[in-house]
Design a protein around this motif. Structure first.
Motif, PDB file in Angstrom:
ATOM      1  N   SER A  22       0.620  -1.316   0.112  1.00 24.56           N
ATOM      2  CA  SER A  22       0.043   0.117  -0.122  1.00 24.56           C
ATOM      3  C   SER A  22       0.928   1.193   0.158  1.00 24.56           C
ATOM      4  CB  SER A  22      -0.973   0.191   1.148  1.00 24.56           C
ATOM      5  OG  SER A  22      -1.608   1.186   1.450  1.00 24.56           O
ATOM      6  N   ARG A  23       1.784   1.220   0.924  1.00 25.88           N
ATOM      7  CA  ARG A  23       2.861   2.218   0.977  1.00 25.88           C
ATOM      8  C   ARG A  23       3.526   2.661  -0.486  1.00 25.88           C
ATOM      9  NH1 ARG A  23       6.338   2.113   4.490  1.00 25.88           N
ATOM     10  NH2 ARG A  23       6.082  -0.069   4.892  1.00 25.88           N
ATOM     11  N   GLU A  24       3.909   1.604  -0.842  1.00 28.32           N
ATOM     12  CA  GLU A  24       4.973   1.530  -2.134  1.00 28.32           C
ATOM     13  C   GLU A  24       4.035   2.138  -3.096  1.00 28.32           C
ATOM     14  OE1 GLU A  24       8.229   1.050  -2.331  1.00 28.32           O
ATOM     15  OE2 GLU A  24       8.236   0.976  -0.153  1.00 28.32           O
ATOM     16  N   ILE A  25       2.882   1.789  -3.486  1.00 33.02           N
ATOM     17  CA  ILE A  25       2.012   2.288  -4.418  1.00 33.02           C
ATOM     18  C   ILE A  25       1.694   3.681  -4.365  1.00 33.02           C
ATOM     19  CG2 ILE A  25       0.081   1.904  -5.975  1.00 33.02           C
ATOM     20  CD1 ILE A  25       1.586  -0.427  -6.159  1.00 33.02           C
ATOM     21  N   VAL A  26       1.344   3.873  -3.010  1.00 28.95           N
ATOM     22  CA  VAL A  26       1.082   5.474  -2.815  1.00 28.95           C
ATOM     23  C   VAL A  26       2.329   6.373  -3.107  1.00 28.95           C
ATOM     24  CG1 VAL A  26       0.718   7.231  -0.872  1.00 28.95           C
ATOM     25  CG2 VAL A  26      -0.745   4.996  -1.124  1.00 28.95           C
ATOM     26  N   LYS A  28       4.402   5.582  -5.661  1.00 30.46           N
ATOM     27  CA  LYS A  28       4.478   5.760  -7.045  1.00 30.46           C
ATOM     28  C   LYS A  28       3.685   6.797  -7.407  1.00 30.46           C
ATOM     29  CE  LYS A  28       6.521   1.464  -8.041  1.00 30.46           C
ATOM     30  NZ  LYS A  28       6.574   0.258  -8.969  1.00 30.46           N
ATOM     31  N   TYR A  29       2.391   7.050  -6.680  1.00 32.69           N
ATOM     32  CA  TYR A  29       1.424   7.948  -7.122  1.00 32.69           C
ATOM     33  C   TYR A  29       2.097   9.405  -7.421  1.00 32.69           C
ATOM     34  CZ  TYR A  29      -2.923   5.593  -7.928  1.00 32.69           C
ATOM     35  OH  TYR A  29      -4.089   4.799  -8.458  1.00 32.69           O
ATOM     36  N   TYR A  40      -2.128  11.830  -1.987  1.00 35.63           N
ATOM     37  CA  TYR A  40      -2.921  10.688  -2.401  1.00 35.63           C
ATOM     38  C   TYR A  40      -4.112  10.604  -1.599  1.00 35.63           C
ATOM     39  CZ  TYR A  40      -4.576   5.923  -3.139  1.00 35.63           C
ATOM     40  OH  TYR A  40      -5.131   4.859  -3.400  1.00 35.63           O
ATOM     41  N   THR A  41      -4.358  10.882  -0.469  1.00 36.36           N
ATOM     42  CA  THR A  41      -5.459  11.138   0.417  1.00 36.36           C
ATOM     43  C   THR A  41      -6.399  12.129  -0.412  1.00 36.36           C
ATOM     44  OG1 THR A  41      -4.260  10.469   2.367  1.00 36.36           O
ATOM     45  CG2 THR A  41      -6.496  10.780   2.492  1.00 36.36           C
ATOM     46  N   TYR A  43      -6.487  12.996  -3.205  1.00 33.92           N
ATOM     47  CA  TYR A  43      -6.772  12.518  -4.696  1.00 33.92           C
ATOM     48  C   TYR A  43      -7.948  11.547  -4.464  1.00 33.92           C
ATOM     49  CZ  TYR A  43      -6.091   9.609  -8.834  1.00 33.92           C
ATOM     50  OH  TYR A  43      -6.260   8.613  -9.965  1.00 33.92           O
ATOM     51  N   ILE A  44      -7.859  10.466  -3.868  1.00 35.72           N
ATOM     52  CA  ILE A  44      -8.946   9.705  -3.485  1.00 35.72           C
ATOM     53  C   ILE A  44     -10.274  10.475  -3.160  1.00 35.72           C
ATOM     54  CG2 ILE A  44      -7.847   7.659  -3.199  1.00 35.72           C
ATOM     55  CD1 ILE A  44      -8.150   7.632  -0.175  1.00 35.72           C
ATOM     56  N   PRO A 115      -4.417   7.620 -14.016  1.00 33.74           N
ATOM     57  CA  PRO A 115      -4.603   6.188 -13.866  1.00 33.74           C
ATOM     58  C   PRO A 115      -3.978   5.390 -15.049  1.00 33.74           C
ATOM     59  CG  PRO A 115      -6.654   7.102 -13.507  1.00 33.74           C
ATOM     60  CD  PRO A 115      -5.807   8.224 -13.974  1.00 33.74           C
ATOM     61  N   VAL A 122       2.400  -1.060 -12.560  1.00 38.60           N
ATOM     62  CA  VAL A 122       1.979  -2.481 -11.784  1.00 38.60           C
ATOM     63  C   VAL A 122       2.258  -3.582 -12.497  1.00 38.60           C
ATOM     64  CG1 VAL A 122       0.069  -3.642 -10.942  1.00 38.60           C
ATOM     65  CG2 VAL A 122      -0.026  -0.990 -10.430  1.00 38.60           C
TER      66      VAL A 122
ATOM     67  N   LEU B  10     -13.577   5.540  -8.361  1.00 41.18           N
ATOM     68  CA  LEU B  10     -12.862   4.764  -7.096  1.00 41.18           C
ATOM     69  C   LEU B  10     -12.938   3.389  -7.191  1.00 41.18           C
ATOM     70  CD1 LEU B  10     -11.590   5.728  -4.485  1.00 41.18           C
ATOM     71  CD2 LEU B  10     -13.843   5.251  -3.171  1.00 41.18           C
ATOM     72  N   LEU B  18      -6.418  -1.684  -1.733  1.00 40.27           N
ATOM     73  CA  LEU B  18      -4.948  -2.005  -1.200  1.00 40.27           C
ATOM     74  C   LEU B  18      -4.675  -1.242  -0.052  1.00 40.27           C
ATOM     75  CD1 LEU B  18      -2.814  -3.875  -1.855  1.00 40.27           C
ATOM     76  CD2 LEU B  18      -1.859  -2.254  -3.168  1.00 40.27           C
ATOM     77  N   TYR B  19      -4.973   0.279  -0.198  1.00 39.97           N
ATOM     78  CA  TYR B  19      -4.939   1.110   0.939  1.00 39.97           C
ATOM     79  C   TYR B  19      -5.802   1.108   2.045  1.00 39.97           C
ATOM     80  CZ  TYR B  19      -5.508   6.131   2.450  1.00 39.97           C
ATOM     81  OH  TYR B  19      -5.519   7.384   3.191  1.00 39.97           O
TER      82      TYR B  19
END
Lengths: 143, 143
Positions: A22-26, A28-29, A40-41, A43-44, A115, A122, B10, B18-19
DNA sequence: TAAAACAAAATTGCACGCAATACAATTGCC
DNA sequence: GGCAATTGTATTGCGTGCAATTTTGTTTTA
């Protein structure tokens, strides 16, 4: 001879790769979201608003699994940036309604590329991604 | 007619579950870890120490995907609680070696029950868990 | 060998997450 | 109506995460 501590090995934890992934992907964003001046937060949160246009804090929290302790300051920042407005509902003053501004709506066009950019990062096949998605939502559903 | 914003929904994000899942699971650990006076991050740090006995900050960070900004204050807290010691390596004074104390080793017995308690919370079949585990490490490996 | 390059931790600053608490508005119940 | 319970946000405090910078120590190189 059993190892009574086997369950405590990092490699035997399901939670840990979830947490690390989860942290690694965030992370990458981040470069793409930096261009939009979004975390990130944030963003969602905008994803939800772009879909719904308007939503109150409680419903937003249910969508994102976040509480007011996280959302209140975050929404104030989005308001400061001019992307949303915050106003109390007339029929129930306890309810705070968050609404996209015109400026906030325009941000969606810039975000639309994110996206696709992320999907390159990924390294799962489409089928693996679907499987992962399904399993994660199964866990979340029971949460 | 395509929705040019479909990627921004979303429900179409792989990252979001994941998050959210990660945070939900960590939350489920809380009551059990509270009994041990550990946070989740401190817990996975202790997992590494219970396996290795001794490790330096850099290697620990590689195990956990965390950097010194997170680990330094965390390790100081573990030291304050008397579970680890922190000392510089004689052969290279830049390296800080974290070592389990006797008290820290004893904590392992109490922690040994945690994984079993947690496994009840995860509503996946053993096979689903294995699949999830494999996919997560595949993502992490490419990270 | 002295300066430059490099390496490992520590520090700083900002943004979460979240439990606990506070507060204000609304609803339920007598 | 009046008061207790409930509900929706906001606030507070603590513990991360992480980028950026600094500090200290080591290695490389001119």
């Amino acid at each position: 001879m059993e190892d009574k501590y086997a369950g405590l090995k990092l490699g035997n934890q399901l939670c840990f790769p979830l947490y690390a992934c989860s942290r690694e992907i965030v992370k990458k964003y981040k470069p793409y979201l930096d261009e939009l001046d979004l975390t990130y937060t944030q963003y969602i949160t905008m994803l939800v608003l772009w879909e719904h246009g308007q939503i109150n804090v409680k419903e937003l929290g249910e969508c994102l699994y976040l509480d007011s302790g996280t959302l209140t300051p975050l929404l104030k920042k989005l308001e400061t940036k001019g992307w949303v407005t915050r106003q109390r509902a007339k029929e129930d003053e306890r309810v705070l309604i968050v609404t996209l501004t015109e400026k906030g709506k325009k941000l969606r066009d810039q975000a639309a590329e994110v996206p696709a950019k992320m999907s390159c990062c990924v390294k799962l096949t489409p089928e693996e991604s679907r499987t992962l998605y399904t399993l994660l939502y199964k866990m979340l559903g029971d949460a």
